[in-house]
Structures are given as C-alpha cells and as structure tokens.
Design an enzyme around this catalytic site. Structure first.
Site, PDB file in Angstrom:
ATOM      1  CB  ALA A  65      -0.880  -0.006   1.240  1.00 56.99           C
ATOM      2  N   GLY A 108       0.434  -5.255   0.799  1.00 57.51           N
ATOM      3  CA  GLY A 108      -0.774  -5.294  -0.036  1.00 57.51           C
ATOM      4  C   GLY A 108      -0.513  -5.860  -1.420  1.00 57.51           C
ATOM      5  CD  GLU A 111      -2.323  -8.021   2.805  1.00 54.30           C
ATOM      6  OE1 GLU A 111      -2.017  -6.827   2.571  1.00 54.30           O
ATOM      7  OE2 GLU A 111      -2.922  -8.380   3.825  1.00 54.30           O
ATOM      8  CD  GLU A 131       1.862  -5.667   5.442  1.00 57.36           C
ATOM      9  OE1 GLU A 131       2.757  -6.532   5.605  1.00 57.36           O
ATOM     10  OE2 GLU A 131       0.992  -5.755   4.569  1.00 57.36           O
TER      11      GLU A 131
HETATM   12  C1  HXC Z   1       5.034   4.494  -0.875  1.00 60.84           C
HETATM   13  C2  HXC Z   1       6.917   3.549  -1.764  1.00 60.84           C
HETATM   14  C3  HXC Z   1       6.513   2.274  -1.299  1.00 60.84           C
HETATM   15  C4  HXC Z   1       5.278   2.176  -0.601  1.00 60.84           C
HETATM   16  C5  HXC Z   1       8.399   2.061  -2.322  1.00 60.84           C
HETATM   17  N1  HXC Z   1       8.078   3.359  -2.387  1.00 60.84           N
HETATM   18  N2  HXC Z   1       7.466   1.382  -1.663  1.00 60.84           N
HETATM   19  N3  HXC Z   1       6.187   4.636  -1.539  1.00 60.84           N
HETATM   20  N4  HXC Z   1       4.577   3.319  -0.403  1.00 60.84           N
HETATM   21  N5  HXC Z   1       4.813   1.024  -0.150  1.00 60.84           N
HETATM   22  C6  HXC Z   1       8.833   4.438  -3.023  1.00 60.84           C
HETATM   23  C7  HXC Z   1      10.041   4.861  -2.204  1.00 60.84           C
HETATM   24  O1  HXC Z   1       9.682   5.772  -1.176  1.00 60.84           O
HETATM   25  C8  HXC Z   1      10.894   5.509  -3.281  1.00 60.84           C
HETATM   26  O2  HXC Z   1      10.375   6.791  -3.552  1.00 60.84           O
HETATM   27  C9  HXC Z   1      10.612   4.653  -4.510  1.00 60.84           C
HETATM   28  O3  HXC Z   1       9.370   3.980  -4.246  1.00 60.84           O
HETATM   29  C10 HXC Z   1      11.677   3.602  -4.748  1.00 60.84           C
HETATM   30  O4  HXC Z   1      11.828   2.862  -3.556  1.00 60.84           O
HETATM   31  P1  HXC Z   1      13.224   2.758  -2.749  1.00 60.84           P
HETATM   32  O5  HXC Z   1      12.889   2.549  -1.326  1.00 60.84           O
HETATM   33  O6  HXC Z   1      14.113   3.890  -3.085  1.00 60.84           O
HETATM   34  O7  HXC Z   1      13.812   1.419  -3.401  1.00 60.84           O
HETATM   35  P2  HXC Z   1      14.749   0.337  -2.728  1.00 60.84           P
HETATM   36  O8  HXC Z   1      15.840   1.009  -1.939  1.00 60.84           O
HETATM   37  O9  HXC Z   1      15.120  -0.594  -3.828  1.00 60.84           O
HETATM   38  O10 HXC Z   1      13.832  -0.433  -1.674  1.00 60.84           O
HETATM   39  C11 HXC Z   1      12.749  -1.166  -2.127  1.00 60.84           C
HETATM   40  C12 HXC Z   1      11.835  -1.571  -0.943  1.00 60.84           C
HETATM   41  C13 HXC Z   1      11.434  -0.306  -0.157  1.00 60.84           C
HETATM   42  C14 HXC Z   1      12.586  -2.543  -0.016  1.00 60.84           C
HETATM   43  C15 HXC Z   1      10.615  -2.290  -1.537  1.00 60.84           C
HETATM   44  O11 HXC Z   1      10.940   0.662  -1.096  1.00 60.84           O
HETATM   45  C16 HXC Z   1      10.384  -0.550   0.876  1.00 60.84           C
HETATM   46  O12 HXC Z   1      10.676  -1.054   1.956  1.00 60.84           O
HETATM   47  N6  HXC Z   1       9.134  -0.148   0.576  1.00 60.84           N
HETATM   48  C17 HXC Z   1       8.025  -0.267   1.525  1.00 60.84           C
HETATM   49  C18 HXC Z   1       7.516  -1.682   1.557  1.00 60.84           C
HETATM   50  C19 HXC Z   1       6.396  -1.832   2.571  1.00 60.84           C
HETATM   51  O13 HXC Z   1       6.577  -1.537   3.766  1.00 60.84           O
HETATM   52  N7  HXC Z   1       5.232  -2.304   2.111  1.00 60.84           N
HETATM   53  C20 HXC Z   1       4.061  -2.517   2.975  1.00 60.84           C
HETATM   54  C21 HXC Z   1       3.196  -1.284   2.960  1.00 60.84           C
HETATM   55  S1  HXC Z   1       1.835  -1.414   4.073  1.00 60.84           S
HETATM   56  P3  HXC Z   1      11.355   8.080  -3.646  1.00 60.84           P
HETATM   57  O14 HXC Z   1      10.405   9.222  -3.814  1.00 60.84           O
HETATM   58  O15 HXC Z   1      12.149   8.102  -2.390  1.00 60.84           O
HETATM   59  O16 HXC Z   1      12.175   7.790  -4.868  1.00 60.84           O
HETATM   60  C22 HXC Z   1       0.731  -2.372   3.263  1.00 60.84           C
HETATM   61  C23 HXC Z   1      -0.583  -2.550   3.970  1.00 60.84           C
HETATM   62  C24 HXC Z   1      -1.564  -3.320   3.151  1.00 60.84           C
HETATM   63  O17 HXC Z   1       0.972  -2.849   2.205  1.00 60.84           O
HETATM   64  C25 HXC Z   1      -2.981  -3.167   3.629  1.00 60.84           C
HETATM   65  C26 HXC Z   1      -3.624  -1.875   3.189  1.00 60.84           C
HETATM   66  C27 HXC Z   1      -5.112  -1.845   3.341  1.00 60.84           C
END
Ligand code: HXC
Length: 256
Positions: A65, A108, A111, A131
C-alpha cells in the site's frame, strides 16, 4: 484500456491488468485499488474473457500500500480505505486469475497476488509482509489467506519478522507455483491460454467450490482482521513506523 494507474487489455479471451506506478514500485494508492475494483467489475460482465493475468510495470509487482497517505490516518479512516472489497472482487471473479510476479511483491502487493488463483514468479521475486516494521500487520486479507496457503507457522514467521522470501523458498512453501528465469508474464500468459481452453462453466464452479471448501468462513476472518488492523492506527507505533519509512530512518517502537 488505460484506467490511469493501471492498464487493462483484453486479447484472445485473456485479460491482462498491469499495475502502472513504476516510480514507486507500483505502490497501491487508493485510486489504483479503486480502478482495480472497476476493472474486476468490467471483467465480470465480459463473457468473452476466460482468464486474467495481473502483473506490474517496471520490474516489480507491487511494494504494498502507498504509505504516504496512510501514515497519519486514524482508525475510522484506516477502515474506510481497506483493500478488501477490491481484492475480494478479484478473488471472486468467475475466471481463473494468475499473478505474474517479478521483483517486489510486498504487503498489499503480496495480498493482491494471494487473491489470485496462481502465482508465477521470476527468479528475482522477493515476497514478504513487511508491515510489522511499520507498526501494523497485513490488513488486506494476508492474515487469512497466507496461513491457509503456506501453513500458520511459516505465515507467522513472515508476518512477525517482516522479512522477504526469495522465489526458490516461495516455490518450496507453495507461495508461488512456477518460477521462471526472466519475465514471468509470458509463462503466465501460456498458463492463461491453457486455462482459457477448458470448459468455462465447469472451471468457474470448480473455483467456487474449492474456494468455499478451502477458506471456510473467510469473510468473518477478514472482518476480524479489518477491525484489529484499523485499531492499530490509534497507536504511536504505527505513526512512528510510517513516519520513519517516509523520513528514510529506522523506527523506534515503544509499544504505545
Ligand atoms: C510508498 C513507496 C513504497 C510504498 C516504495 N516506495 N514502496 N512509496 N509506499 N509502499 C517508493 C520509495 O519511497 C521511493 O520513492 C521509490 O518507491 C523507490 O523505492 P526505494 O525505497 O528507493 O527502493 P529500494 O531502496 O530498492 O527499496 C525497495 C523496498 C522499499 C525494499 C521495496 O521501497 C520498501 O521497503 N518499501 C516499503 C515496503 C512496505 O513496507 N510495504 C508494505 C506497505 S503497508 P522516492 O520518492 O524516495 O524515490 C501495506 C498494507 C496493506 O501494504 C494493507 C492496506 C489496506
């Protein structure tokens, strides 16, 4: 058809949905998820479509998400913006669905892949439920579908630690079904092509019957997940976890 945050193509009885926010690794914004639900409604009405492949543009499936808009939400809002209605619409499509996963399928994103019937992964795929590192837990069906698929202990390992697993481990655990060296879309399309040749009414009824037997009371499990998940948005840990991600620093969880 270009919905804005995804594209939907239909050709030869096979629909393909491509998630299209590559700059943020196809992070699932509310607009994207709303479009996904609309695309599912369109496919449900289209009697020519026999199979669906979902993939992500730019080498990743979806990194979860979109964290930015979620960070400051309170529980009522968190509950309003869950993805369950869209993911259930995908899961309940009367046609078989395949997630073609390359790169990251996280939170997500994973999921969504779990709401599909099959997962075809590239060797570079990284699947996980990170998460917990944000002060929450999977809130789009993951606490229900993941343990059913890979067993409760492996699911708890993934959910409690938030570590990713690679394609080889995912294959061994039954989290993905086929692993290919490069782009998983051609392999997913080949499988979709075979599925599209099978008797569609029998296939639809088989899908309904397997899902009903396998999941049992999935809906009340998802409702319980939704309540517990949304309640976390009243904690400081959730605010800290998401702010830390956005500020690109390590979170400090105080259990408050
Ligand atoms: C918003 C995101 C994002 C996310 C990546 N980006 N994932 N932005 N939400 N989930 C953005 C980063 O901020 C970055 O933007 C760009 O995408 C590239 O990502 P990087 O982090 O620079 O890449 P990298 O170093 O290769 O790392 C990749 C990664 C990391 C390990 C996947 O991006 C990460 O940890 N992302 C979050 C993953 C996460 O926690 N997902 C769960 C979300 S909660 P900029 O602007 O800096 O270039 C969820 C809840 C579901 O999913 C239920 C909802 C109802």
């Amino acid at each position: 058809m270009n919905y804005g945050n995804l594209t939907l193509h239909i050709h030869g009885g096979i629909a393909t949905i491509t998630l299209d926010r590559p700059k943020v690794l196809n992070a699932l914004s509310w607009d994207l998820v709303t479009e996904l639900e609309k695309a599912a409604a369109q496919l449900r009405e289209d009697k020519q479509v026999r199979a669906l492949v979902i993939s992500g543009n730019g080498g990743n499936f979806a990194a979860g998400a979109d964290i930015g808009p979620m960070a400051e939400r309170m529980p009522e809002e968190a509950k309003r913006y869950t993805f369950n209605s869209a993911f259930t619409a995908i899961e309940e499509l009367p046609i078989p669905s395949i997630a073609a996963v390359s790169g990251y399928a996280l939170g997500g994103g994973l999921e969504l892949a779990l709401a599909c019937d099959f997962r075809v992964c590239s060797e570079d795929a990284k699947l996980g439920m990170p998460e917990i590192r944000l002060g929450i837990f999977p809130g789009a069906g993951g606490t229900q579908r993941l343990p059913k698929l890979i067993g409760p202990t492996r699911a708890k390992m993934m959910i409690y630690l938030g570590d990713t697993v690679n394609a080889a481990t995912a294959l061994e655990w039954g989290l993905c079904d086929i692993v290919v060296p490069g782009d998983p879309v051609p392999e997913a399309m080949a499988l979709a092509g075979k599925l599209a040749e099978r008797a569609p009414i029998a296939l639809r009824r088989a899908k309904e019957t397997v899902n009903r037997g396998f999941y049992g009371d999935l809906r009340s499990g998802i409702a319980a997940e939704e309540d517990a998940w949304a309640s976390l948005f009243s904690t400081e840990d959730q605010k800290e976890g998401m702010r830390a991600f956005l500020e690109k620093r390590k979170p400090l969880f105080r259990g408050q």
